[in-house]
Design a protein around this motif. Structure first.
Motif, PDB file in Angstrom:
ATOM      1  N   LEU A   3       0.837  -1.186   0.000  1.00  0.00           N
ATOM      2  CA  LEU A   3       0.000   0.000   0.000  1.00  0.00           C
ATOM      3  C   LEU A   3       0.877   1.242   0.000  1.00  0.00           C
ATOM      4  CD1 LEU A   3      -2.548  -1.166   2.694  1.00  0.00           C
ATOM      5  CD2 LEU A   3      -3.007  -0.880   0.277  1.00  0.00           C
ATOM      6  N   GLY A   4       0.377   2.288  -0.641  1.00  0.00           N
ATOM      7  CA  GLY A   4       1.074   3.548  -0.625  1.00  0.00           C
ATOM      8  C   GLY A   4       2.033   3.725  -1.793  1.00  0.00           C
ATOM      9  N   VAL A   5       2.269   2.674  -2.610  1.00  0.00           N
ATOM     10  CA  VAL A   5       3.142   2.820  -3.766  1.00  0.00           C
ATOM     11  C   VAL A   5       2.524   3.781  -4.774  1.00  0.00           C
ATOM     12  CG1 VAL A   5       4.149   1.596  -5.707  1.00  0.00           C
ATOM     13  CG2 VAL A   5       4.175   0.551  -3.446  1.00  0.00           C
ATOM     14  N   ASN A   6       1.230   3.648  -4.966  1.00  0.00           N
ATOM     15  CA  ASN A   6       0.493   4.518  -5.867  1.00  0.00           C
ATOM     16  C   ASN A   6      -0.384   5.437  -5.038  1.00  0.00           C
ATOM     17  OD1 ASN A   6      -1.138   5.742  -7.730  1.00  0.00           O
ATOM     18  ND2 ASN A   6      -1.766   3.852  -8.761  1.00  0.00           N
ATOM     19  N   ALA A   9      -4.151   5.140  -5.472  1.00  0.00           N
ATOM     20  CA  ALA A   9      -4.820   3.871  -5.187  1.00  0.00           C
ATOM     21  C   ALA A   9      -5.837   4.036  -4.070  1.00  0.00           C
ATOM     22  CB  ALA A   9      -3.795   2.812  -4.809  1.00  0.00           C
ATOM     23  N   LEU A  10      -6.969   3.371  -4.231  1.00  0.00           N
ATOM     24  CA  LEU A  10      -7.980   3.359  -3.186  1.00  0.00           C
ATOM     25  C   LEU A  10      -7.487   2.516  -2.007  1.00  0.00           C
ATOM     26  CD1 LEU A  10     -11.225   2.704  -5.277  1.00  0.00           C
ATOM     27  CD2 LEU A  10     -10.296   4.904  -4.521  1.00  0.00           C
ATOM     28  N   PRO A  11      -7.897   2.864  -0.798  1.00  0.00           N
ATOM     29  CA  PRO A  11      -7.508   2.030   0.353  1.00  0.00           C
ATOM     30  C   PRO A  11      -8.129   0.642   0.234  1.00  0.00           C
ATOM     31  CG  PRO A  11      -9.188   3.628   0.988  1.00  0.00           C
ATOM     32  CD  PRO A  11      -8.750   4.002  -0.405  1.00  0.00           C
ATOM     33  N   LEU A  31     -23.120  -2.710   1.261  1.00  0.00           N
ATOM     34  CA  LEU A  31     -21.965  -1.810   1.253  1.00  0.00           C
ATOM     35  C   LEU A  31     -21.330  -1.767  -0.122  1.00  0.00           C
ATOM     36  CD1 LEU A  31     -19.867  -0.050   2.759  1.00  0.00           C
ATOM     37  CD2 LEU A  31     -18.677  -2.163   3.378  1.00  0.00           C
ATOM     38  N   ALA A  32     -21.206  -2.923  -0.759  1.00  0.00           N
ATOM     39  CA  ALA A  32     -20.595  -2.977  -2.090  1.00  0.00           C
ATOM     40  C   ALA A  32     -21.409  -2.204  -3.117  1.00  0.00           C
ATOM     41  CB  ALA A  32     -20.435  -4.423  -2.535  1.00  0.00           C
ATOM     42  N   ALA A  33     -22.715  -2.066  -2.887  1.00  0.00           N
ATOM     43  CA  ALA A  33     -23.578  -1.352  -3.826  1.00  0.00           C
ATOM     44  C   ALA A  33     -23.415   0.157  -3.742  1.00  0.00           C
ATOM     45  CB  ALA A  33     -25.041  -1.731  -3.579  1.00  0.00           C
ATOM     46  N   THR A  34     -22.749   0.659  -2.690  1.00  0.00           N
ATOM     47  CA  THR A  34     -22.553   2.095  -2.548  1.00  0.00           C
ATOM     48  C   THR A  34     -21.429   2.575  -3.461  1.00  0.00           C
ATOM     49  OG1 THR A  34     -20.873   1.982  -0.787  1.00  0.00           O
ATOM     50  CG2 THR A  34     -23.203   1.867  -0.115  1.00  0.00           C
ATOM     51  N   ALA A  35     -21.282   3.889  -3.515  1.00  0.00           N
ATOM     52  CA  ALA A  35     -20.221   4.487  -4.327  1.00  0.00           C
ATOM     53  C   ALA A  35     -19.006   4.871  -3.492  1.00  0.00           C
ATOM     54  CB  ALA A  35     -20.766   5.720  -5.047  1.00  0.00           C
ATOM     55  N   LEU A  36     -18.879   4.327  -2.284  1.00  0.00           N
ATOM     56  CA  LEU A  36     -17.730   4.661  -1.448  1.00  0.00           C
ATOM     57  C   LEU A  36     -16.427   4.344  -2.179  1.00  0.00           C
ATOM     58  CD1 LEU A  36     -18.740   3.475   2.133  1.00  0.00           C
ATOM     59  CD2 LEU A  36     -18.654   5.797   1.251  1.00  0.00           C
ATOM     60  N   ALA A  37     -15.490   5.266  -2.098  1.00  0.00           N
ATOM     61  CA  ALA A  37     -14.233   5.137  -2.842  1.00  0.00           C
ATOM     62  C   ALA A  37     -13.222   4.319  -2.064  1.00  0.00           C
ATOM     63  CB  ALA A  37     -13.677   6.519  -3.167  1.00  0.00           C
ATOM     64  N   ALA A  38     -13.463   3.008  -1.993  1.00  0.00           N
ATOM     65  CA  ALA A  38     -12.545   2.087  -1.338  1.00  0.00           C
ATOM     66  C   ALA A  38     -12.500   0.793  -2.125  1.00  0.00           C
ATOM     67  CB  ALA A  38     -12.976   1.821   0.102  1.00  0.00           C
ATOM     68  N   ASN A  39     -11.385   0.130  -2.035  1.00  0.00           N
ATOM     69  CA  ASN A  39     -11.209  -1.175  -2.671  1.00  0.00           C
ATOM     70  C   ASN A  39     -11.595  -2.234  -1.641  1.00  0.00           C
ATOM     71  OD1 ASN A  39     -10.412  -3.438  -4.069  1.00  0.00           O
ATOM     72  ND2 ASN A  39      -8.242  -2.899  -4.147  1.00  0.00           N
ATOM     73  N   ILE A  70      -6.142  -0.597  -6.952  1.00  0.00           N
ATOM     74  CA  ILE A  70      -6.964  -0.041  -8.026  1.00  0.00           C
ATOM     75  C   ILE A  70      -7.224   1.427  -7.723  1.00  0.00           C
ATOM     76  CG2 ILE A  70      -8.053  -2.232  -8.631  1.00  0.00           C
ATOM     77  CD1 ILE A  70     -10.495  -1.375  -7.012  1.00  0.00           C
ATOM     78  N   ALA A  71      -7.471   2.191  -8.769  1.00  0.00           N
ATOM     79  CA  ALA A  71      -7.691   3.632  -8.620  1.00  0.00           C
ATOM     80  C   ALA A  71      -9.164   3.987  -8.553  1.00  0.00           C
ATOM     81  CB  ALA A  71      -7.029   4.392  -9.769  1.00  0.00           C
ATOM     82  N   CYS A  72     -10.036   3.060  -8.935  1.00  0.00           N
ATOM     83  CA  CYS A  72     -11.474   3.323  -8.854  1.00  0.00           C
ATOM     84  C   CYS A  72     -12.209   1.999  -8.681  1.00  0.00           C
ATOM     85  CB  CYS A  72     -11.992   4.081 -10.071  1.00  0.00           C
ATOM     86  SG  CYS A  72     -11.885   3.140 -11.611  1.00  0.00           S
ATOM     87  N   ARG A  73     -13.399   2.081  -8.093  1.00  0.00           N
ATOM     88  CA  ARG A  73     -14.229   0.892  -7.907  1.00  0.00           C
ATOM     89  C   ARG A  73     -15.647   1.234  -8.341  1.00  0.00           C
ATOM     90  NH1 ARG A  73     -18.114  -1.101  -4.575  1.00  0.00           N
ATOM     91  NH2 ARG A  73     -18.111   0.865  -3.416  1.00  0.00           N
ATOM     92  N   PRO A  74     -16.108   0.673  -9.434  1.00  0.00           N
ATOM     93  CA  PRO A  74     -17.487   0.926  -9.834  1.00  0.00           C
ATOM     94  C   PRO A  74     -18.446   0.412  -8.763  1.00  0.00           C
ATOM     95  CG  PRO A  74     -16.243  -0.060 -11.633  1.00  0.00           C
ATOM     96  CD  PRO A  74     -15.389  -0.170 -10.407  1.00  0.00           C
ATOM     97  N   PRO A  75     -19.495   1.182  -8.422  1.00  0.00           N
ATOM     98  CA  PRO A  75     -20.481   0.682  -7.462  1.00  0.00           C
ATOM     99  C   PRO A  75     -21.038  -0.665  -7.921  1.00  0.00           C
ATOM    100  CG  PRO A  75     -20.846   3.001  -7.912  1.00  0.00           C
ATOM    101  CD  PRO A  75     -19.814   2.542  -8.896  1.00  0.00           C
ATOM    102  N   GLY A  76     -21.229  -1.554  -6.979  1.00  0.00           N
ATOM    103  CA  GLY A  76     -21.763  -2.861  -7.328  1.00  0.00           C
ATOM    104  C   GLY A  76     -20.693  -3.895  -7.602  1.00  0.00           C
TER     105      GLY A  76
END
Length: 334
Positions: A3-6, A9-11, A31-39, A70-76
């Motif tokens: 972690l922290g290399v990029n 990157a999402l946590p 929780l996975a269905a939300t748009a929270l910006a976490a991996n 990853i830099a983004c996580r699509p909701p769902g």
């Protein structure tokens, strides 16, 4: 990849589903269905999540976790580190056969956080009785992580407006006074002080300490614990630079004028302060374990076996726990 290399990157947050027959798996789906910006990485059985998604009527894409940032996580979408069940779950009816599955997930979460695979762990509720029924002595999440990490820990319940740490947790009232000695109280205050600095970002934390007795003992007229134990410990730590307020009477410690004076409260026992916190922020209250070498947050409710399998469990507390884990991980990274 560490972690922290990029920096973009999402946590990576490890999610444990808790009791397979409880509401935990369904809460993870919500929780996975939300748009929270976490991996989010679920440490559980893939089939368990598929069945939970069906019960919730949610279209969730489950992906094998490859350990990458990853830099983004699509909701769902939800990444999964598959830990197989021993028996297929029956909602509302915990099966002790799955106790080792539950413990395997907790072990992976703790080891993964310590090695850097995950930035934090967020735990859904488990059924302690089911694990004990399997012949495995088990007191709870907090005690498991403390023993696994060889750490002294403190339970804190936190909402956006209030943070309450506990000097004692699940004890009968008649046992509380004997459990509060000078050594344990000093250790607890040191942990709370250090964690408010390290994890919550308070440079000079202000901690309100509640008295054990009504009116904080009223100068010894309603008990002697304040005079004999609490005040001497507070004075010792004040001399070392800690900002400690009190001991305060619990019945007035939470009025608005007092709250502006502190960043957190140390209560002497479970029901001394938590009713205040839960009455005003039940769906926003998060259980945080202080003293661990990693970040752990959790819901502030049980397995809700009566709701398991209905898809109707409210995910608000798990979402709040995930948000707090993200905030703490971001501050820790900085």
């Amino acid at each position: 990849m560490q972690l922290g290399v990029n920096s973009l990157a999402l946590p990576r947050l490890a999610l444990t589903a808790g009791e397979p027959a409880g509401v935990g798996p369904e809460l993870l789906i919500r929780l996975a269905a939300t748009a929270l910006a976490a991996n989010f990485v679920a440490l559980t059985d893939r089939g368990l999540l598929e069945r939970a998604a069906q019960r919730c009527g949610a279209a969730i894409q489950l992906l094998d976790d490859d350990g990458e940032n990853i830099a983004c996580r699509p909701p769902g979408t939800l990444r999964v580190r598959h830990i197989p069940l021993l028996e297929t779950e029956l909602p509302g009816r915990p099966d002790p056969s799955n106790a080792r599955h539950v413990l395997a997930a907790l072990t992976e979460a703790a080891d993964g956080c310590r090695s850097g695979r995950y930035a934090a762990v967020v735990t859904a509720p488990l059924q302690k009785s089911s694990i004990n029924d399997a012949g495995i002595r088990f007191s709870g999440h907090t005690e498991f992580f403390a023993e696994h990490s060889h750490a002294d820990v403190v339970m804190m319940l936190a909402s956006p407006e209030l943070r309450v740490a506990l000097a004692t947790t699940h004890l009968p009232l008649r046992a509380v006074s004997a459990a509060i000695d000078a050594a344990s109280l000093e250790r607890t205050l040191r942990i709370v002080h250090e964690e408010l600095r390290a994890k919550f970002g308070f440079a000079e934390p202000r901690i309100a300490v509640l008295g054990l007795n009504p009116h904080a003992g009223e100068s010894g007229h309603i008990g002697h614990e304040e005079i004999e134990t609490i005040i001497p410990v507070m004075n010792k730590l004040r001399q070392q630079g800690m900002q400690l307020l009190g001991p305060l009477p619990a019945d007035t410690a939470f009025v608005p004028a007092q709250r502006t004076r502190y960043d957190a409260v140390l209560a002497m026992y479970h029901d001394q302060a938590l009713p205040v916190l839960k009455s005003e922020a039940f769906d926003r209250t998060v259980n945080v374990t202080l003293g661990l070498p990693f970040i752990r947050t959790s819901v502030d409710h049980g397995t809700a076996l009566d709701l398991a399998g209905t898809g109707k469990a409210d995910p608000a507390s798990l979402i709040a726990a995930a948000r707090m884990a993200m905030d703490l991980a971001s501050r820790n990274k900085r």
